[in-house]
Design a protein around this motif. Structure first.
Motif, PDB file in Angstrom:
ATOM      1  N   PRO A 255     -12.517  -6.227  46.056  1.00 62.30           N
ATOM      2  CA  PRO A 255     -12.781  -7.040  44.864  1.00 62.30           C
ATOM      3  C   PRO A 255     -13.306  -6.159  43.739  1.00 62.30           C
ATOM      4  N   PRO A 256     -12.871  -6.401  42.501  1.00 62.46           N
ATOM      5  CA  PRO A 256     -13.336  -5.572  41.388  1.00 62.46           C
ATOM      6  C   PRO A 256     -14.815  -5.800  41.126  1.00 62.46           C
ATOM      7  N   PRO A 257     -15.511  -4.792  40.610  1.00 56.08           N
ATOM      8  CA  PRO A 257     -16.923  -4.989  40.266  1.00 56.08           C
ATOM      9  C   PRO A 257     -17.047  -5.985  39.126  1.00 56.08           C
ATOM     10  N   SER A 258     -18.215  -6.567  38.986  1.00 59.57           N
ATOM     11  CA  SER A 258     -18.426  -7.517  37.894  1.00 59.57           C
ATOM     12  C   SER A 258     -18.242  -6.799  36.553  1.00 59.57           C
ATOM     13  N   ARG A 259     -17.870  -7.557  35.560  1.00 58.35           N
ATOM     14  CA  ARG A 259     -17.644  -6.968  34.241  1.00 58.35           C
ATOM     15  C   ARG A 259     -18.905  -6.296  33.711  1.00 58.35           C
ATOM     16  N   PHE A 260     -20.049  -6.899  34.006  1.00 57.92           N
ATOM     17  CA  PHE A 260     -21.308  -6.322  33.515  1.00 57.92           C
ATOM     18  C   PHE A 260     -21.568  -4.961  34.162  1.00 57.92           C
ATOM     19  N   ILE A 261     -21.405  -4.894  35.500  1.00 57.21           N
ATOM     20  CA  ILE A 261     -21.633  -3.634  36.208  1.00 57.21           C
ATOM     21  C   ILE A 261     -20.653  -2.570  35.727  1.00 57.21           C
ATOM     22  N   LYS A 262     -19.405  -2.980  35.484  1.00 59.22           N
ATOM     23  CA  LYS A 262     -18.390  -2.037  35.037  1.00 59.22           C
ATOM     24  C   LYS A 262     -18.680  -1.536  33.627  1.00 59.22           C
ATOM     25  N   ALA A 263     -19.224  -2.422  32.794  1.00 53.43           N
ATOM     26  CA  ALA A 263     -19.472  -2.061  31.397  1.00 53.43           C
ATOM     27  C   ALA A 263     -20.815  -1.359  31.194  1.00 53.43           C
ATOM     28  N   LEU A 264     -21.737  -1.500  32.162  1.00 51.39           N
ATOM     29  CA  LEU A 264     -23.097  -0.992  31.970  1.00 51.39           C
ATOM     30  C   LEU A 264     -23.147   0.506  31.650  1.00 51.39           C
ATOM     31  N   PRO A 265     -22.436   1.391  32.396  1.00 50.41           N
ATOM     32  CA  PRO A 265     -22.509   2.826  32.051  1.00 50.41           C
ATOM     33  C   PRO A 265     -22.031   3.121  30.632  1.00 50.41           C
ATOM     34  N   TRP A 266     -20.969   2.420  30.183  1.00 44.17           N
ATOM     35  CA  TRP A 266     -20.476   2.628  28.825  1.00 44.17           C
ATOM     36  C   TRP A 266     -21.490   2.117  27.804  1.00 44.17           C
ATOM     37  N   LEU A 267     -22.148   1.007  28.131  1.00 44.80           N
ATOM     38  CA  LEU A 267     -23.156   0.452  27.231  1.00 44.80           C
ATOM     39  C   LEU A 267     -24.333   1.409  27.087  1.00 44.80           C
ATOM     40  N   ILE A 268     -24.772   1.979  28.216  1.00 47.64           N
ATOM     41  CA  ILE A 268     -25.885   2.933  28.180  1.00 47.64           C
ATOM     42  C   ILE A 268     -25.519   4.151  27.338  1.00 47.64           C
ATOM     43  N   ALA A 269     -24.305   4.683  27.554  1.00 42.85           N
ATOM     44  CA  ALA A 269     -23.864   5.848  26.781  1.00 42.85           C
ATOM     45  C   ALA A 269     -23.818   5.527  25.299  1.00 42.85           C
ATOM     46  N   ALA A 270     -23.319   4.328  24.956  1.00 40.21           N
ATOM     47  CA  ALA A 270     -23.243   3.933  23.546  1.00 40.21           C
ATOM     48  C   ALA A 270     -24.633   3.812  22.933  1.00 40.21           C
ATOM     49  N   LEU A 271     -25.582   3.239  23.688  1.00 43.57           N
ATOM     50  CA  LEU A 271     -26.940   3.081  23.180  1.00 43.57           C
ATOM     51  C   LEU A 271     -27.618   4.436  22.961  1.00 43.57           C
ATOM     52  N   VAL A 272     -27.407   5.365  23.888  1.00 45.67           N
ATOM     53  CA  VAL A 272     -28.026   6.687  23.755  1.00 45.67           C
ATOM     54  C   VAL A 272     -27.466   7.416  22.539  1.00 45.67           C
ATOM     55  N   ILE A 273     -26.161   7.399  22.388  1.00 49.53           N
ATOM     56  CA  ILE A 273     -25.538   8.075  21.237  1.00 49.53           C
ATOM     57  C   ILE A 273     -25.964   7.406  19.933  1.00 49.53           C
ATOM     58  N   THR A 274     -26.076   6.073  19.952  1.00 43.11           N
ATOM     59  CA  THR A 274     -26.570   5.362  18.766  1.00 43.11           C
ATOM     60  C   THR A 274     -27.993   5.784  18.444  1.00 43.11           C
ATOM     61  N   GLY A 275     -28.802   5.965  19.512  1.00 38.34           N
ATOM     62  CA  GLY A 275     -30.176   6.431  19.304  1.00 38.34           C
ATOM     63  C   GLY A 275     -30.216   7.791  18.634  1.00 38.34           C
ATOM     64  N   PHE A 276     -29.324   8.698  19.079  1.00 40.07           N
ATOM     65  CA  PHE A 276     -29.246  10.020  18.443  1.00 40.07           C
ATOM     66  C   PHE A 276     -28.908   9.873  16.961  1.00 40.07           C
ATOM     67  N   ALA A 277     -27.913   9.000  16.677  1.00 37.09           N
ATOM     68  CA  ALA A 277     -27.466   8.817  15.291  1.00 37.09           C
ATOM     69  C   ALA A 277     -28.592   8.269  14.411  1.00 37.09           C
ATOM     70  N   ILE A 278     -29.331   7.294  14.952  1.00 35.75           N
ATOM     71  CA  ILE A 278     -30.451   6.724  14.188  1.00 35.75           C
ATOM     72  C   ILE A 278     -31.506   7.794  13.936  1.00 35.75           C
ATOM     73  N   GLY A 279     -31.783   8.593  14.970  1.00 32.14           N
ATOM     74  CA  GLY A 279     -32.785   9.647  14.821  1.00 32.14           C
ATOM     75  C   GLY A 279     -32.412  10.636  13.735  1.00 32.14           C
ATOM     76  N   PHE A 280     -31.149  11.106  13.734  1.00 32.10           N
ATOM     77  CA  PHE A 280     -30.726  12.078  12.711  1.00 32.10           C
ATOM     78  C   PHE A 280     -30.667  11.454  11.316  1.00 32.10           C
ATOM     79  N   SER A 281     -30.402  10.123  11.285  1.00 29.43           N
ATOM     80  CA  SER A 281     -30.378   9.463   9.967  1.00 29.43           C
ATOM     81  C   SER A 281     -31.774   9.419   9.344  1.00 29.43           C
ATOM     82  N   ARG A 282     -32.781   9.440  10.176  1.00 30.10           N
ATOM     83  CA  ARG A 282     -34.157   9.422   9.670  1.00 30.10           C
ATOM     84  C   ARG A 282     -34.626  10.829   9.327  1.00 30.10           C
TER      85      ARG A 282
END
Length: 401
Positions: A255-282
Motif C-alpha cells: 500500500p502506498p504511504p499516506s500523502r502526508f508522510i510522502k510529502a513531509l520530507p519535501w515540505l521540510i526541505a521547502a521550509l528550510v530553504i525558505t528559512g535561508f531565503a528569509i534570513g538572507f533577505s534580512r
C-alpha cells in the motif's frame, strides 16, 4: 484418522481440512521446539503424505538451506535500493530466535529443516507458502502511525539487548502465539494493526498458496508445517470461498504511504530553504548564521551516529558533510551515503558473511562483523540526521523570531 496416525502427531496441535479433493494436515509447531522437529520427522517417515508445505518464503528457505547464501549478498545494491533497514530488521528477528534456540541446543527452524530434508529422502515436493518477510514488515509498518512505528522499531532494538532466560515449557507455550508477535509483545496490545499484518494476512496468504500449489490435484495428502499461532486462522481461510490468485496478489501488494508522510520530507526541505531565503533577505549575516546552524547540528548528529556505529573516520567525516545536503534531498538519505562509504572503506570479508547470523546474536557482534556494522552505520547516521533536522529546524525558527 486412525489411532496409529494420531500417535504420529503426538501432542502437537493439528487441524485436518479437505478442500478440492486434497486432504490437508495442518501441523502446529514451535519454531525452536525439539518436540516439533521430532513430530515432523515421524510424520514424513510414515510415507503417508504426497507433499509437504512449510511456513517459509523463498528468501528464508535459501537462508535455512544454503550456508553460503550470505556470500552472494550485494551489500551496495541493498543500500542503494533502500532495503538496508529491512535487512537489519530481518537479522534482528533471526538473532532473537537464535538466542532462544541456543538455550536448548536446537537450530531455529529445525522443524522446517527436518521437513525439507525428510521430503528429500521421501522424494516428495516441498511447497513454500509464506509471504516474503520484507513485504510483511513493510505492510505492518505502513499500517502504523509514526508513533507506533517508532514503538515497533524500539521493539526490534530492545530485542537486541534482551538476555532473558526462558524455560523449555515457555518455548512450548509459544505454540499459542507467533514469533513475530512475541518480538513486539511489549506493545502489540496497543497496536492491533500489527496483528492484522503479522498473523491474519499471513493466514490468508498461506491458505491461498496451499490451494495454488495443489490445484493440479497431483498431491492428494499434504502435510503443512506451520507455527501454531497460524493454525486456526489458516484452517479457517482454507475453507473459505476466496479465489487464491487475487488473494495472493492483494496480500503481496505494497500500500502506498499516506500523502502526508510522502510529502513531509519535501515540505521540510521547502521550509528550510525558505528559512535561508528569509534570513538572507534580512541580512547576509543572519542568512549565513542559519546555514551554519543547519550544517553544524545536522552534520554533527549524523556524524555522531556514524561514530557510535564504529564507522571509519572517513565515514564519520562523510556523514558530517553529507547529512546537511541529503536532508534537503528527499530522494536520498544520509545513511545511504555513509553505508556505501563504510562498505567501500572496510569491504566485508567472506568470513563476515559466513558468520553474520551467529555474530548478530550478541550485541557486540553487530560492531565486530563488517556487514552488520555497515547496517549500523546506515541506521545510526540516518537517525542522527533525522534528529538533527528537527533540532536544527527549531533552532532556526528561534533565530528568525
Amino acid at each position: 484418522m486412525t489411532p496409529e496416525q494420531q500417535a504420529l502427531f503426538g501432542d502437537e496441535p493439528v487441524r485436518h481440512v479437505q478442500r478440492d479433493g486434497v486432504d490437508y494436515a495442518l501441523l502446529g509447531t514451535a519454531h525452536v521446539s525439539r518436540t516439533s522437529a521430532e513430530a515432523v520427522e515421524r510424520l514424513l517417515a510414515s510415507g503417508h503424505y504426497d507433499a509437504v508445505a512449510v511456513e517459509l518464503c523463498p528468501s528464508r528457505y535459501q537462508t535455512l538451506t544454503e550456508r553460503d547464501a550470505w556470500r552472494n549478498m550485494d551489500l551496495f545494491r541493498i543500500i542503494r535500493e533502500g532495503k538496508a533497514g529491512m535487512m537489519m530488521a530481518s537479522l534482528t528477528l533471526s538473532a532473537y530466535q537464535r538466542r532462544i534456540a541456543e538455550q536448548f541446543g536446537i537450530e531455529p527452524g529445525a522443524e522446517m529443516k527436518a521437513a525439507i530434508e525428510a521430503a528429500g529422502r521421501a522424494g516428495i515436493p516441498v511447497q513454500l507458502i509464506d509471504r516474503e518477510i520484507g513485504i510483511t514488515l513493510r505492510r505492518a509498518s505502513r499500517r502504523l502511525s509514526w508513533w507506533k512505528r517508532w514503538l515497533m522499531l524500539n521493539g526490534l532494538v530492545m530485542s537486541m539487548f534482551s538476555r532473558q532466560e526462558i524455560s523449555e515449557e515457555d518455548i512450548e507455550r509459544l505454540k499459542q502465539g507467533d514469533l513475530l508477535t512475541e518480538t513486539f509483545s511489549e506493545f502489540s496490545e496497543t497496536a492491533p494493526e500489527l496483528y492484522e499484518s503479522l498473523i491474519t494476512e499471513r493466514d490468508r496468504f498461506m491458505a491461498a498458496r496451499l490451494r495454488q500449489e495443489n490445484e493440479s490435484g497431483e498431491s492428494r495428502r499434504v502435510l503443512a508445517v506451520l507455527g501454531a499461532g497460524h493454525l486456526e486462522g489458516t484452517a479457517e481461510a482454507l475453507g473459505s470461498d476466496d479465489d487464491p490468485e487475487p488473494t495472493v496478489s492483494e496480500l503481496n501488494h505494497m500500500p502506498p504511504p499516506s500523502r502526508f508522510i510522502k510529502a513531509l520530507p519535501w515540505l521540510i526541505a521547502a521550509l528550510v530553504i525558505t528559512g535561508f531565503a528569509i534570513g538572507f533577505s534580512r541580512s547576509p549575516e543572519l542568512g549565513l548564521a542559519l546555514i551554519a546552524t543547519w550544517v553544524i547540528i545536522n552534520g554533527t548528529l549524523s556524524a555522531l551516529g556514524a561514530l557510535i556505529a564504529g564507522g571509519h573516520p572517513l565515514t564519520v567525516l562523510t556523514a558530517l558533510v553529507a547529512a546537511p545536503l541529503t536532508s534537503l534531498n528527499p530522494t536520498i538519505g544520509a545513511g545511504m551515503v555513509t553505508g556505501a562509504v563504510e562498505a567501500w572503506l572496510r569491504k566485508p570479508r567472506v568470513a563476515d558473511f559466513e558468520s553474520l547470523r551467529d555474530d548478530v546474536v550478541k550485541l557486540s557482534g553487530w560492531w565486530r562483523n563488517r556487514v552488520s556494522r555497515v547496517l549500523l552505520v546506515f541506521f545510526l547516521s540516518n537517525l542522527g540526521s533525522a534528529i538533527g533536522t528537527w533540532v536544527a529546524g527549531f533552532r532556526m525558527v528561534q533565530q528568525l523570531t
